[in-house]
Design an enzyme around this catalytic site. Structure first.
Site, short mmCIF file in Angstrom:
data_model
loop_
_atom_site.label_atom_id
_atom_site.label_comp_id
_atom_site.label_asym_id
_atom_site.label_seq_id
_atom_site.Cartn_x
_atom_site.Cartn_y
_atom_site.Cartn_z
N ARG A 13 36.17 28.71 76.68
CA ARG A 13 35.09 27.56 76.52
C ARG A 13 35.72 26.17 76.35
NH1 ARG A 13 31.96 30.52 78.51
NH2 ARG A 13 30.07 31.21 77.48
N GLU B 142 30.42 19.52 80.70
CA GLU B 142 30.32 20.08 81.94
C GLU B 142 28.95 19.89 82.38
OE1 GLU B 142 30.98 24.38 81.50
OE2 GLU B 142 32.91 24.35 80.85
N HIS C 30 34.36 26.31 85.94
CA HIS C 30 33.63 27.40 85.14
C HIS C 30 33.10 28.50 85.95
CE1 HIS C 30 31.54 27.98 81.01
NE2 HIS C 30 31.80 29.05 81.57
#
Length: 330
Positions: free
Chosen positions: A242, A271, A290
């Protein structure tokens, strides 16, 4: 995907990103109705969608008290994946609503992604590709790749992903250190790896560090300037967990000053990261959007597990090992 309505059928809100195999499990039941929603819809529309929901298959949307206030019939939240830092678990627990995750559905994919980033950095894959395409063939010996063989790998977190990562690194004949304060040392040692209790001391030994722990108050900022300074100048840092576990400004400073050899990042503090992010300009950084846990196969597995989790909870028999807030089970 069109769905018919029916009296007394519980509504399950399902994002348009749900896999076909997950949808098939829902559609096979005559006591539930799957209702599609677009994951990026505005919050007000999202709250409207939740009004009749008995369950929701959740992507990356934040989910807390405002969403729960809108969802008065909600019985279960099932994450499409394993991370849940965007979900307010205490808020769900206060309302006796289980939060369920995908178990091992994408753990293999994340482990493979971590290996890919590690090997790409070690073998300088992006640089070599650019070198050939730019006609600089004779520059190939100027910045040499390195082997994984004989190196020391530090794995942060020894859960479903960390354990799979360790097995893959072991196959490459590396020495493996494992830092996980919540795992018994005997378990780690029994798998053939070295447990470490002092993270700073382990960081100083590692040639490669790969992060596979959840983002929590304890792990946020884990790799700050002080800890990065303890790494070898020849070492590489990989984060597929993360954003926020690694302090990006500190990482940038370490990379540009030569105090760290390179980094592989699948996740960011924000993000999507803003265009022109400082890390984008560095040749010793490999970046992905991601997607470590996203492959064709993983999406199918995650969709199926998400649907199974959802249906098990609505049937009154939730799959216990996939429930995060175990207190709601009684």
């Amino acid at each position: 995907m069109a769905q018919s309505t029916g009296i007394n059928r519980k509504k399950i809100m399902v994002p348009t990103t749900m896999s076909k195999s997950g949808w098939a499990l829902i559609e096979a039941r005559d006591d539930v109705e799957g209702v599609e929603f677009v994951p990026t819809i505005p919050k007000a529309e999202f709250h409207k969608v939740l009004e009749d929901a008995s369950g929701i298959c959740l992507g990356v949307q934040p989910f807390s008290d405002p969403e729960l206030d809108a969802a008065s019939h909600l019985e279960v939240v099932s994450r499409i994946g394993v991370g849940y830092d965007a979900v307010d678990v205490p808020a769900l627990t206060r309302r006796n609503i289980p939060l369920m995750i995908g178990g091992t559905a994408n753990s293999v994919s994340v482990a493979e992604a971590g290996i890919f980033l590690t090997m790409s950095l070690a073998r300088k894959g992006a640089m070599m590709d650019t070198m050939v395409k730019e006609g600089r063939w004779h520059d190939r010996y100027k910045d040499m790749p390195v082997d994984l063989y004989g190196k020391t790998v530090l794995i942060i977190g020894f859960g479903k992903i960390g354990t799979r990562s360790a097995r893959r690194f072991a196959a490459m004949e590396t020495t493996i250190l494992v830092y996980d304060p919540y795992m018994y040392s005997e378990t780690i040692r029994g798998n053939g790896y070295e447990p470490v209790a002092d993270l700073d001391a382990a960081v100083a030994r590692a040639d490669f560090i790969t992060i596979h722990c959840p983002k929590t108050p304890e792990t946020t900022g884990m790799f700050n300037a002080a800890r990065l300074a303890r790494m070898k100048p020849s070492a590489y840092l990989i984060n597929t967990a993360r954003g926020g576990i690694v302090v990006e400004a500190a990482l940038h400073d370490a990379l540009v000053s030569g105090k760290l050899a390179g980094a592989g990042l699948d996740v960011f503090e924000q993000e999507p990261p803003p265009l022109g992010h400082a890390l984008f300009e560095l040749p010793n950084v490999i970046i992905a959007p991601h997607v470590a846990g996203v492959t064709r196969e993983a999406l199918e597995r995650m969709g199926e597990q998400t649907a199974r989790n959802m249906l098990s909870a609505l049937d009154g028999e939730p799959i216990r090992q996939n429930v995060i807030n175990q207190d709601v089970l009684g």
